[in-house]
Design a protein around this motif. Structure first.
Motif, PDB file in Angstrom:
ATOM      1  N   SER A  82       2.343   9.974  -4.590  1.00 21.03           N
ATOM      2  CA  SER A  82       1.223   9.062  -4.383  1.00 21.03           C
ATOM      3  C   SER A  82       1.217   8.510  -2.963  1.00 21.03           C
ATOM      4  CB  SER A  82       1.292   7.913  -5.396  1.00 21.03           C
ATOM      5  OG  SER A  82       0.143   7.112  -5.318  1.00 21.03           O
ATOM      6  N   TYR A 124      -4.792  -2.823 -12.484  1.00 20.24           N
ATOM      7  CA  TYR A 124      -5.429  -1.511 -12.594  1.00 20.24           C
ATOM      8  C   TYR A 124      -6.849  -1.578 -12.059  1.00 20.24           C
ATOM      9  CZ  TYR A 124      -7.914   2.380 -14.800  1.00 20.24           C
ATOM     10  OH  TYR A 124      -8.701   3.475 -15.030  1.00 20.24           O
ATOM     11  N   SER A 125      -7.149  -0.757 -11.058  1.00 17.03           N
ATOM     12  CA  SER A 125      -8.490  -0.667 -10.492  1.00 17.03           C
ATOM     13  C   SER A 125      -9.256   0.404 -11.250  1.00 17.03           C
ATOM     14  CB  SER A 125      -8.405  -0.313  -9.003  1.00 17.03           C
ATOM     15  OG  SER A 125      -9.685  -0.200  -8.442  1.00 17.03           O
ATOM     16  N   ILE A 177       0.326  -1.769  -8.669  1.00 18.63           N
ATOM     17  CA  ILE A 177      -1.117  -1.672  -8.423  1.00 18.63           C
ATOM     18  C   ILE A 177      -1.509  -0.202  -8.460  1.00 18.63           C
ATOM     19  CG2 ILE A 177      -2.993  -2.225  -6.845  1.00 18.63           C
ATOM     20  CD1 ILE A 177      -1.221  -4.395  -5.639  1.00 18.63           C
ATOM     21  N   ILE A 178      -2.389   0.147  -9.407  1.00 20.59           N
ATOM     22  CA  ILE A 178      -2.724   1.556  -9.584  1.00 20.59           C
ATOM     23  C   ILE A 178      -4.237   1.759  -9.703  1.00 20.59           C
ATOM     24  CG2 ILE A 178      -0.531   1.936 -10.768  1.00 20.59           C
ATOM     25  CD1 ILE A 178      -2.006   2.238 -13.342  1.00 20.59           C
ATOM     26  N   GLY A 179      -4.660   2.981  -9.441  1.00 14.76           N
ATOM     27  CA  GLY A 179      -6.049   3.397  -9.610  1.00 14.76           C
ATOM     28  C   GLY A 179      -6.073   4.905  -9.788  1.00 14.76           C
ATOM     29  N   VAL A 251     -10.439   2.621  -1.112  1.00 10.18           N
ATOM     30  CA  VAL A 251      -9.246   3.447  -0.909  1.00 10.18           C
ATOM     31  C   VAL A 251      -8.674   3.337   0.500  1.00 10.18           C
ATOM     32  CG1 VAL A 251      -9.891   5.123  -2.683  1.00 10.18           C
ATOM     33  CG2 VAL A 251     -10.673   5.467  -0.328  1.00 10.18           C
ATOM     34  N   TYR A 256      -2.712   0.097  -2.950  1.00 12.58           N
ATOM     35  CA  TYR A 256      -2.283   0.813  -4.150  1.00 12.58           C
ATOM     36  C   TYR A 256      -0.821   1.250  -4.032  1.00 12.58           C
ATOM     37  CZ  TYR A 256      -7.220   1.241  -5.458  1.00 12.58           C
ATOM     38  OH  TYR A 256      -8.523   0.976  -5.798  1.00 12.58           O
ATOM     39  N   ASP A 257      -0.089   1.108  -5.130  1.00 14.48           N
ATOM     40  CA  ASP A 257       1.248   1.695  -5.222  1.00 14.48           C
ATOM     41  C   ASP A 257       1.165   3.105  -5.782  1.00 14.48           C
ATOM     42  OD1 ASP A 257       2.792  -0.692  -4.473  1.00 14.48           O
ATOM     43  OD2 ASP A 257       2.086  -1.507  -6.385  1.00 14.48           O
ATOM     44  N   LEU A 259      -1.788   5.920  -6.739  1.00 12.70           N
ATOM     45  CA  LEU A 259      -3.172   6.394  -6.802  1.00 12.70           C
ATOM     46  C   LEU A 259      -3.138   7.753  -7.497  1.00 12.70           C
ATOM     47  CD1 LEU A 259      -6.023   5.553  -6.041  1.00 12.70           C
ATOM     48  CD2 LEU A 259      -5.758   6.797  -3.888  1.00 12.70           C
TER      49      LEU A 259
END
Length: 343
Positions: A82, A124-125, A177-179, A251, A256-257, A259
């Motif tokens: 990631s 969560y995005s 932090i994720i998406g 983005v 983000y940690d 993606l």
């Protein structure tokens, strides 16, 4: 003669033992090595290649079978991949010069829909048509609620609407932090199937008087009417299921940690569950796995994209030009489709 027969028998026994040792070593080491990121080269316009090379629509890793060292290796592999993905996106952001790279803690700098689950320290995005419904249902299950098609409520928080639900600035980075992102063309077709064919949004306008029109021809009409409507009412502007991803996901700037590239994100979901100590929860499968669909959007996308003429393909590429430029996704016919291009 007897000596040669005996020596051949000895060689055969040694060979069998060697094969057995090799097999034991190989299978013992394969549990982590299967998580290596492999880019598969495809033959352009092969309508069957998606089915042949895609991973199963849903795969649950048996976490109880993994040692702590294997879990750690899985998490490190996911975060490393990631990090490389995000670094590539940031390089392309600099070239495009369309969004600031620096992020500051304030409400205006949040992605469109950010969900905060304090109990597992997760932000969560949400990005429609990238597995977001499965993720929201996962939030239900964190609270012990089994609701396979539930609509997110107070059990997961829409923090964009209520900034006070966010962790403090000091605590913000303590969360994972994720998406997730997805190939623009396949995401578009997935949104069309969901919002137009299943839920009948825009359907009457698209069909006009032709009630016998095929789903594919309806999709072509959808592209044409949506693209040539340049007002804010165009569904590529007003509907979040069709709006380009790069901007609403921020983005270029949001920290983000993890993606997740939807096309090969199984490892990342596993890593998320290990990090958040939720491996006891069954992550929600896809609609196809549940039996709600006979074909995945990936299957349909390969069929439809193979039949689209260049004019309609160009409409997709123009609408999602910055998604392709910034996220780095391949277009139909390119060798690595539907994945992000290899650097």
């Amino acid at each position: 003669m007897r000596f040669h027969l005996f020596s051949n028998l000895v060689y055969l026994v040694i060979a069998i033992i060697a094969v057995g040792l090799f097999a034991t070593f190989y299978y013992a080491s394969s549990s982590v090595s299967t998580y290596k990121c492999i880019t598969i080269k495809r033959t352009p316009h092969d309508a069957n290649s998606y089915k042949s090379f895609q991973p199963p629509p849903y795969r649950r890793k048996e976490f109880d079978d993994l040692t702590d060292a294997e879990k750690s290796a899985l998490v490190n592999a996911s975060l490393t991949r990631s990090k490389e993905l995000i670094a590539g996106i940031h390089r392309r952001c600099r070239l495009s010069d369309v969004q600031p790279l620096k992020w500051s803690y304030n409400k205006s700098s949040l992605p469109r829909l950010l969900l905060y689950k304090k109990s597992i320290k997760l932000l969560y995005s949400s990005n429609p048509k990238t597995g977001s419904s499965s993720f929201k249902n996962f939030f239900f299950k964190v609270d012990g609620v089994e609701d396979p098609h539930g609509v997110l409520n107070s059990r997961g928080h829409y923090v964009k609407a209520n900034f006070t639900l966010l962790p403090s600035e000091d605590e913000f980075r303590a969360n994972l932090i994720i998406g997730a992102i997805r190939n623009p063309a396949i995401r578009l077709i997935s949104g069309f199937r969901d919002k137009v064919l299943r839920k009948h949004q825009m359907l009457k306008k698209l069909k006009e008087e032709d009630t016998s029109i095929s789903d594919f021809e309806l999709f072509k009409r959808f592209l044409e009417l949506g693209y040539y409507n340049t007002t804010q009412n165009s569904w590529f502007v007003s509907n979040l299921h069709f709006r380009p991803q790069w901007n609403k996901m921020l983005v270029c700037s949001f920290p983000y940690d993890l993606l997740i590239q939807y096309e090969n994100g199984n490892m990342d979901i596993d890593a998320m569950q290990i990090i958040t100590n939720t491996t006891h929860i069954q992550y929600s499968p896809s609609r196809k796995y549940n039996g709600d669909d006979t074909h995945s959007s990936g299957d349909i996308a390969y069929e439809w994209l193979s039949k689209l003429d260049q004019e309609h393909l160009d409409i997709i590429y123009k609408i999602y030009a910055l998604d392709y430029d910034i996220l780095g996704y391949t277009k139909w016919g390119e060798a690595e489709f539907p994945f992000i291009k290899s650097d």
